[in-house]
Write a protein that holds these residues in place. Sequence first.
Motif, short mmCIF file in Angstrom:
data_model
loop_
_atom_site.label_atom_id
_atom_site.label_comp_id
_atom_site.label_asym_id
_atom_site.label_seq_id
_atom_site.Cartn_x
_atom_site.Cartn_y
_atom_site.Cartn_z
N TRP A 412 8.94 9.00 -22.08
CA TRP A 412 9.99 8.44 -21.24
C TRP A 412 9.79 8.88 -19.80
O TRP A 412 9.21 9.93 -19.53
N VAL A 413 10.27 8.06 -18.88
CA VAL A 413 10.04 8.28 -17.46
C VAL A 413 10.98 9.36 -16.94
O VAL A 413 12.20 9.25 -17.05
N GLN A 414 10.38 10.41 -16.37
CA GLN A 414 11.20 11.43 -15.72
C GLN A 414 11.50 11.08 -14.27
O GLN A 414 12.53 11.46 -13.74
N GLY A 415 10.59 10.35 -13.65
CA GLY A 415 10.81 9.96 -12.26
C GLY A 415 9.59 9.22 -11.73
O GLY A 415 8.52 9.20 -12.35
N SER A 416 9.75 8.59 -10.57
CA SER A 416 8.64 7.87 -9.95
C SER A 416 8.81 7.88 -8.45
O SER A 416 9.92 8.02 -7.93
N GLY A 417 7.70 7.70 -7.74
CA GLY A 417 7.71 7.69 -6.29
C GLY A 417 6.35 8.03 -5.74
O GLY A 417 5.50 8.62 -6.43
N VAL A 418 6.10 7.65 -4.48
CA VAL A 418 4.84 7.89 -3.79
C VAL A 418 3.66 7.40 -4.64
O VAL A 418 2.62 8.06 -4.74
N GLY A 419 3.86 6.26 -5.30
CA GLY A 419 2.77 5.67 -6.07
C GLY A 419 2.49 6.34 -7.39
O GLY A 419 1.47 6.07 -8.02
N ARG A 420 3.36 7.24 -7.82
CA ARG A 420 3.14 7.97 -9.07
C ARG A 420 4.35 7.83 -9.98
O ARG A 420 5.48 7.62 -9.52
N VAL A 421 4.13 7.97 -11.28
CA VAL A 421 5.21 7.99 -12.26
C VAL A 421 4.98 9.18 -13.18
O VAL A 421 3.86 9.42 -13.65
N THR A 422 6.02 9.97 -13.39
CA THR A 422 5.95 11.17 -14.23
C THR A 422 6.59 10.86 -15.58
O THR A 422 7.71 10.35 -15.64
N VAL A 423 5.87 11.18 -16.64
CA VAL A 423 6.30 10.84 -18.00
C VAL A 423 6.30 12.09 -18.87
O VAL A 423 5.37 12.90 -18.83
N ARG A 424 7.37 12.24 -19.67
CA ARG A 424 7.37 13.29 -20.70
C ARG A 424 7.13 12.63 -22.04
O ARG A 424 7.85 11.71 -22.43
N PHE A 425 6.12 13.09 -22.75
CA PHE A 425 5.73 12.48 -24.02
C PHE A 425 6.36 13.25 -25.18
O PHE A 425 5.97 14.36 -25.51
N GLU A 426 7.39 12.61 -25.76
CA GLU A 426 8.08 13.18 -26.91
C GLU A 426 8.83 12.06 -27.62
O GLU A 426 9.04 10.98 -27.06
N PHE A 438 0.98 9.87 -13.66
CA PHE A 438 0.01 8.78 -13.58
C PHE A 438 0.27 7.96 -12.33
O PHE A 438 1.35 8.00 -11.73
N ARG A 439 -0.71 7.15 -11.96
CA ARG A 439 -0.49 6.15 -10.94
C ARG A 439 0.45 5.09 -11.51
O ARG A 439 0.42 4.81 -12.71
N VAL A 440 1.27 4.49 -10.65
CA VAL A 440 2.23 3.51 -11.15
C VAL A 440 1.55 2.27 -11.72
O VAL A 440 2.16 1.53 -12.49
#
Length: 483
Positions: A412-426, A438-440
């Motif tokens: 699930w997406v924890q946040g995004s910005g500056v061309g990146r997206v942060t994901v927690r895998f669970e 990752f890159r968006v």
Amino acid sequence: MRAAPTILHLDMDAFYASAEQAAKPSLRGKPVVVGGLGPRGVVATASYEARRFGVHSAMPTAQARRLAPNAAYLVPRFLLYRTVSDQVMELLGRLSPLVEPLSLDEAFVDLEAGGVADDSASARVVGEQLRDAIRAVTGLTGSVGLAGSKMLAKIASEEAKPNGLLLIEPGTERELLAPMSVRILPGVGPATGDHLRRAGMTTVDDLAEAGEAELVRLLGKAHGVSLHRMALGYDNRPVVAERDAKSVSVEDTFDMDLHDRVRVRTEVDRLADRCVQRLRAAERSGRTVVLKVRRYDFSTLTRSETLRGPTDDPGVVREAAARLLEAVDTTGGVRLLGVGVTGLADYTQEDLFAQAAGERAAPDGPAAEDRPGELGDESAPGAPEQETPEQLAARRWPAGHDVRHDTYGHGWVQGSGVGRVTVRFEEPESPPGRVRTFRVDDPELCPADPLPLVRDPVDYSSWPASLPKSRSGPGSSGGESRP
């Protein structure tokens, strides 16, 4: 008023936030806030951990962030909430043919009509069994109120929160209500409550003692008579199985006012399509299309157009909404748009003119979104304002929504910005997972549907007949009686 507490009110506990905590192991026991995340966002639900900081529903998200800066702020996932709600409503339907849903997470049930309870003891057992069943099927908790009327059953469930059961014995209503605030009664909002306070009435007992004539003088005949009866504990409203929706609508508040007329039209088209999706999901059609526009100065305009017959055709709804938009001045900017359909029916009368227009357009050239100069072509003159990379990322990767990565699986997406997206895998039944960025536009990452909160839920297809006796019966910590 009934002689036995056979009206049940179920209210799921912090529903949206609890569903998010159940789906995301890393958020369990931590403050979670679900709602709009933009500058004009509003809190839909806050977990009990977040409520300790003073966060509550209908609060501006910006204020919630100041109170609880370390909470997890998530965009709602209505697909998940609807799925869980359907599971809960199915359980309620097994108790009685008279189930009155009030929202996704709240409903009344007439236990007497279902033949499953006819006195306090049997009503309590059914209530406890229902709580067990909901936990086994969804992984979530709900609070149950039992009483001889709808008003008192709802008050009981509120008093039982979180994760409790309260049974109000018939005949004790007046004693129970007397010390409570007038705001607990249906129909007493902030304005009425303040009006009563200025008249020296702050508790339910004050209303009962004031008498019907005084309340009629203060509030008018209909409201005064009704409020006095409720203050005495009287409420004979039946549980109504069918609460027919009168309209279907969607609306969006924008982080920044929209000034470009073509962008406004694009948003109206998008809202019309979403509205029709909801209309079709409810297996309904509608005859009147409604457009809502809130302008930069908070003035709100509503325009409507009645069609020749009911429809669920997205093209017809889009065209009607567009015609309504033409009559609205949006020069100063638009902060909110909404599209709705009223005059609902169970059948559809096809719009012959729209159908004929579609048939004429089909053989000739590309679709509208492929033709130069139309709304779908961003390079055309008068195209919508370009969104920033951050806005595009937030639209594609909303915080809290599900994704799947070809290598790392579901997350699930924890946040995004500056061309990146942060994901927690669970996953719901996994330990708290790892976080990766990752890159968006990573080709291995894509949006996904929510996973079930309980992988192998207990089978309650034969419930309530075969359900074993509740683990938390009378005298246990799970249930309570009043007085």
